[in-house]
Design a protein around this motif. Sequence first.
Motif, mmCIF file in Angstrom:
data_model
loop_
_atom_site.group_PDB
_atom_site.id
_atom_site.type_symbol
_atom_site.label_atom_id
_atom_site.label_comp_id
_atom_site.label_asym_id
_atom_site.label_seq_id
_atom_site.Cartn_x
_atom_site.Cartn_y
_atom_site.Cartn_z
ATOM 1 N N PRO A 59 0.831 -1.210 0.000
ATOM 2 C CA PRO A 59 0.000 0.000 0.000
ATOM 3 C C PRO A 59 0.865 1.260 0.000
ATOM 4 C CG PRO A 59 -0.561 -1.463 1.839
ATOM 5 C CD PRO A 59 0.668 -2.000 1.223
ATOM 6 N N ARG A 60 0.346 2.342 -0.577
ATOM 7 C CA ARG A 60 1.038 3.633 -0.536
ATOM 8 C C ARG A 60 0.104 4.663 0.097
ATOM 9 N NH1 ARG A 60 0.088 7.044 -5.242
ATOM 10 N NH2 ARG A 60 -1.498 6.097 -6.607
ATOM 11 N N TYR A 61 0.732 5.597 0.847
ATOM 12 C CA TYR A 61 -0.025 6.557 1.648
ATOM 13 C C TYR A 61 0.436 7.974 1.312
ATOM 14 C CZ TYR A 61 -0.960 2.310 4.349
ATOM 15 O OH TYR A 61 -1.318 1.049 4.735
ATOM 16 N N ASP A 62 -0.428 8.950 1.668
ATOM 17 C CA ASP A 62 -0.044 10.350 1.513
ATOM 18 C C ASP A 62 0.608 10.842 2.799
ATOM 19 O OD1 ASP A 62 -2.090 10.603 3.294
ATOM 20 O OD2 ASP A 62 -3.462 11.691 1.943
ATOM 21 N N GLY A 63 0.831 12.159 2.875
ATOM 22 C CA GLY A 63 1.549 12.701 4.022
ATOM 23 C C GLY A 63 0.813 12.598 5.335
ATOM 24 N N VAL A 64 -0.500 12.476 5.300
ATOM 25 C CA VAL A 64 -1.281 12.393 6.541
ATOM 26 C C VAL A 64 -1.668 10.961 6.864
ATOM 27 C CG1 VAL A 64 -2.151 14.735 6.311
ATOM 28 C CG2 VAL A 64 -3.427 12.847 5.271
ATOM 29 N N GLY A 65 -1.155 9.984 6.106
ATOM 30 C CA GLY A 65 -1.422 8.585 6.397
ATOM 31 C C GLY A 65 -2.626 8.009 5.711
ATOM 32 N N LYS A 66 -3.209 8.728 4.790
ATOM 33 C CA LYS A 66 -4.357 8.213 4.054
ATOM 34 C C LYS A 66 -3.868 7.340 2.899
ATOM 35 C CE LYS A 66 -8.373 9.673 1.361
ATOM 36 N NZ LYS A 66 -9.117 10.819 0.813
#
Length: 455
Positions: free
Chosen positions: A155-162
């Motif tokens: 999985p890959r996430y954005d800067g806020v963990g989404k």
Amino acid sequence: MKKSTLIPPADELARRYPRADQAAGEEIWLDVIRKMDEVYHDLLQYEVALEEKNAALEESQRFIASVLASMSDILIVCDRTGTIESVNAALSALLGRSADTLVRRPLFDLFADEASRAKASRLFAEQRATPIQDCELLLKAANGSEIALSMNCTPRYDGVGKMLGFVITGRPVGELLRAYQALRRAHEDLQTAQRQLVHSEKMASLGRLVAGVAHELNNPISFVFGNAVVLKRYAERLTRYLDAVHRGSARPALEALREKLRIDRLLDDLPALIDGMLEGAERTRDIVDALKRFSAPGSGERTHFDLVEVIGRAIHWVGKGSGARLEVVRDLPARLLVEGNAGEIQQVVMNLVQNATDATAGAATPRLAISGRLDAGRAIVEFHDNGPGIQAEHLGRLFDPFFSTKPVGQGTGLGLAISYGIVERHGGELTAANHPRGGAVFRLVLPLASAPENP
């Protein structure tokens, strides 16, 4: 009623106080100019910083693009719904399709059969928050063929963990099998080369023993030969006597012939002659067997053997081979039963004794002290010579392959390296140091055999 005070208009103030108005205007304009300079300076700094960040971003993009282009493994980036956002050149080459035709398509369209699509859907649904490792699925090439792929999904996430989606990497199973086979062949070649090096060093040690072995074999063979010559003469006498008996000679004549040929003494001497020949033949057989055990390539078979006996044989053979006047003082237990290959351990001990012989060649009285003890289920044997010792800069490289302190032509630089490997395979240790009282000391540690015969 009190009259209020009004502030005169600007033109009235300018008429009343012309100089004050002029000074105030200049001050205001200077302040405005300073503010404009500060704003312009800040804008320049922001522009420089922005250009630097843009340059760094472009460099990062070029770096990522070059990495993606050079990857031999496939790479797929998709969103949470499974729509492809980006692919690398390896996937395009594998499927025979351009990147433009793959982007914005559902990921599951790439699979060759319903079983792979169903399996992928189930895995993505069950493990969205955890990576998927080594999942084998079938991809569909442009020509309709099926390609088995071992894939990993993270999985890959954005800067806020989404979570934004997934990154999928993989490699065709055929390539993995070829890589594994190549690795296995390389490992087998390495093992073969190692066995050849060990055997070559053993043959080199055996070559140094040829002269001593010839002398060692000469004694029993000469003993057997001498007894055989005597036995041949005895056989001739017995034949003459038996011929006279068979011819029917008179008893007095037989008695005279028996006395002349010393038949009684011959018969008394025959058992000793035969025993001597048997003893010489057995001694020759033991020497040949010992040489065969030492020179034969190791079979890997592990048995229980007495380390004290191996040390004694090694000292005997090195002494016969080198002919040096090395005084060996032994302080060993009656028995040290260890487990392993006796021929390989004998090669290690012979190498240590031979090194001590070479190191003490310049001493007035060459001496090697061998001491042994038991310690916590281990046999510890130390070889301390009275040579000049080991130079400090050589201690760290002593067990490196092809490193030798001997003159050219007198050493291969493999003896200690191979000995170190043999001891390590036996679960032991081989170390070297300088003794506080002078000379070098080699420490051989081997695990004891788990048998009640150990003292």
